[in-house]
Design an enzyme around this catalytic site. Structure first.
Site, PDB file in Angstrom:
ATOM      1  N   LYS A  54       1.470  -5.545  -0.135  1.00 50.71           N
ATOM      2  CA  LYS A  54       2.411  -4.995   0.850  1.00 50.71           C
ATOM      3  C   LYS A  54       2.694  -6.030   1.929  1.00 50.71           C
ATOM      4  CE  LYS A  54       0.974  -0.264  -0.075  1.00 50.71           C
ATOM      5  NZ  LYS A  54       0.086   0.840   0.257  1.00 50.71           N
ATOM      6  N   GLN A  98      -3.753   3.252   4.770  1.00 48.55           N
ATOM      7  CA  GLN A  98      -4.018   3.120   3.339  1.00 48.55           C
ATOM      8  C   GLN A  98      -5.048   4.156   2.894  1.00 48.55           C
ATOM      9  OE1 GLN A  98      -2.337   1.094   1.282  1.00 48.55           O
ATOM     10  NE2 GLN A  98      -3.493   1.677  -0.522  1.00 48.55           N
ATOM     11  N   ASP A 121       5.226   6.232   5.425  1.00 46.17           N
ATOM     12  CA  ASP A 121       4.613   6.784   4.216  1.00 46.17           C
ATOM     13  C   ASP A 121       5.149   8.186   3.917  1.00 46.17           C
ATOM     14  OD1 ASP A 121       2.859   5.661   2.453  1.00 46.17           O
ATOM     15  OD2 ASP A 121       1.045   6.302   3.488  1.00 46.17           O
TER      16      ASP A 121
HETATM   17  N1  GUN Z   1      -2.872   4.572  -1.742  1.00 48.25           N
HETATM   18  C1  GUN Z   1      -2.269   4.516  -2.938  1.00 48.25           C
HETATM   19  N2  GUN Z   1      -0.944   4.734  -2.816  1.00 48.25           N
HETATM   20  C2  GUN Z   1      -0.718   4.930  -1.493  1.00 48.25           C
HETATM   21  C3  GUN Z   1       0.463   5.203  -0.734  1.00 48.25           C
HETATM   22  O1  GUN Z   1       1.585   5.326  -1.255  1.00 48.25           O
HETATM   23  N3  GUN Z   1       0.280   5.357   0.599  1.00 48.25           N
HETATM   24  C4  GUN Z   1      -0.941   5.243   1.170  1.00 48.25           C
HETATM   25  N4  GUN Z   1      -1.010   5.405   2.491  1.00 48.25           N
HETATM   26  N5  GUN Z   1      -2.040   4.997   0.509  1.00 48.25           N
HETATM   27  C5  GUN Z   1      -1.928   4.833  -0.825  1.00 48.25           C
END
Ligand code: GUN
Length: 295
Positions: A54, A98, A121
Site C-alpha cells: 500500500k 490494518q 476503508d
Molecule cells: N486486512 C485485509 N484486508 C484489509 C482491508 O481491506 N482493510 C483493512 N483495514 N485491513 C485489511
C-alpha cells in the site's frame, strides 16, 4: 470452455496511472497532496507485506504515505491515541487501520475511532450506512475493485445472479450490499452464503457470477459451478509447496485448475483482486483529499 483470465494487475496499473495524474493536478491546482496513513499494530507477516504494498503504491501515485507501527503489546488506548493524532493531522486525508489487530484490541472500536471523512476503508458505521442507503462515499476497497473488474471486463452484474460466499465486514457484506443497489455497475440479484448455509453447492451452481471470500484454499471446485460462470476469487491463502524455493505458494479460495475449465472468466491468485484492492484504496484517498478542497 477455457476461461478468460481477468488480469487485475494490468487493470490496477491503468487505474493507478489515472490516479497519479489526478493527484498531480490536485497538487498543482490546489496545493493539496493526498496523504494516506496506515496504522499497523503487531507483527502479522501477511499484514506487513500488504502494508508495504500500500505504501509503495501510494508513493508511486505521488501521494504522501505514513505507516504508523505499534508493537503487538500496544494497548487499545495506544492505538486510539495514534488514530486521534491522525484524525487531527490536516496532511493526512485517509486513515486505514490494518486488520487483523492483536486480539486484545477491539477492531470495531478502532475502526469507529477514524473520522468518517478520513475512513478510506469504508468501515465506519456512517460510511457503511451511506453504502446501504445507495449513496456511498467510500466503498471498501476490495468490493470496489471487484465491481470495477466485472464492469471493465465486460461482465456487468446488472440482472445477474451473484452468489457471494462469505459474510465478512470487509468483503462479503459490502460487496453484497454494493451489487444489489439500484445503480450503474450493480442491479444484481444477490445471494449470500456462509458457514451455516445448507447445501452450498446447490446455491453456488446457480451463480452467474460467483464471488469467493471464505479464506479456504481451493474450496470452490468445478462441481460447484455452472458452465459459463464468472468467478471472482478473493482468497489469498498460503499453502505448503515443497517444490518452491520458499516452500509455500499462494492460492485462492477457488480451485483454479478445474474451475477455469468451466468458467467464462476467472480472476487469478495472485494478480487478480489483490492489486485492484490497492488501486481502489488509492482512489478513496484521492476522493478524501478532493472532498477537503470542494468542501
Ligand atoms: N486486512 C485485509 N484486508 C484489509 C482491508 O481491506 N482493510 C483493512 N483495514 N485491513 C485489511
Amino acid at each position: 470452455m477455457t476461461a478468460k483470465v481477468i488480469n487485475g494487475t494490468e487493470m490496477a496499473n491503468s487505474v493507478r496511472a489515472e490516479i497519479a495524474d489526478c493527484v498531480a493536478e490536485l497538487t498543482d491546482r490546489h496545493g493539496v497532496t493526498p496523504g494516506l496513513a496506515v496504522v499497523l499494530a503487531g507483527d502479522d507477516p501477511a499484514s506487513m507485506v500488504y502494508v508495504r504494498h500500500k505504501e509503495r503504491a501510494a508513493i508511486e501515485a505521488r501521494m504522501i504515505s505514513q505507516i504508523v507501527t505499534l508493537k503487538a503489546e500496544a494497548t487499545e488506548a495506544d492505538v486510539l491515541a495514534e488514530i486521534d493524532r491522525l484524525n487531527c493531522d490536516s496532511g493526512i486525508h485517509g486513515i486505514l487501520v490494518q486488520l487483523p489487530l492483536p486480539s486484545h484490541i477491539d477492531a470495531r472500536t478502532a475502526t469507529e475511532a477514524v473520522l468518517p471523512e478520513k475512513d478510506v476503508d469504508g468501515l465506519h458505521p456512517y460510511n457503511k450506512g451511506l453504502l446501504l442507503a445507495g449513496t456511498p462515499r467510500f466503498v471498501p476497497a476490495t468490493p470496489a475493485g471487484i465491481q470495477y473488474m466485472l464492469v471493465n471486463s465486460g461482465f456487468d452484474p446488472d440482472g445477474k445472479h451473484v452468489v457471494v460466499c462469505g459474510r465478512s465486514d470487509i468483503v462479503g457484506k459490502p460487496i453484497a450490499n454494493l451489487l444489489m443497489q439500484r445503480m450503474p455497475g450493480a442491479n444484481a440479484t444477490v445471494t449470500v452464503c456462509h458457514t451455516r448455509t445448507k447445501d452450498l453447492a446447490s446455491i453456488t451452481r446457480q451463480a452467474d457470477i460467483l464471488i469467493a471470500a471464505i479464506k479456504q484454499p481451493r474450496f470452490i471446485t468445478a462441481d460447484m459451478v455452472k458452465d459459463g460462470v464468472v468467478v471472482i476469487d478473493v482468497g489469498i491463502n498460503r499453502i505448503p509447496a515443497p517444490e518452491r524455493k520458499r516452500g509455500s505458494r499462494l492460492v485462492g479460495d477457488v480451485d483454479y485448475e478445474s474451475v477455469s475449465q468451466k468458467a467464462a472468466a476467472i480472476t487469478p491468485v495472485p494478480g487478480g483482486v489483490g492489486p485492484m484492492t490497492i488501486a481502489m484504496l488509492l482512489r478513496n484517498v484521492l476522493e478524501a483529499a478532493c472532498l477537503t478542497v470542494e468542501g
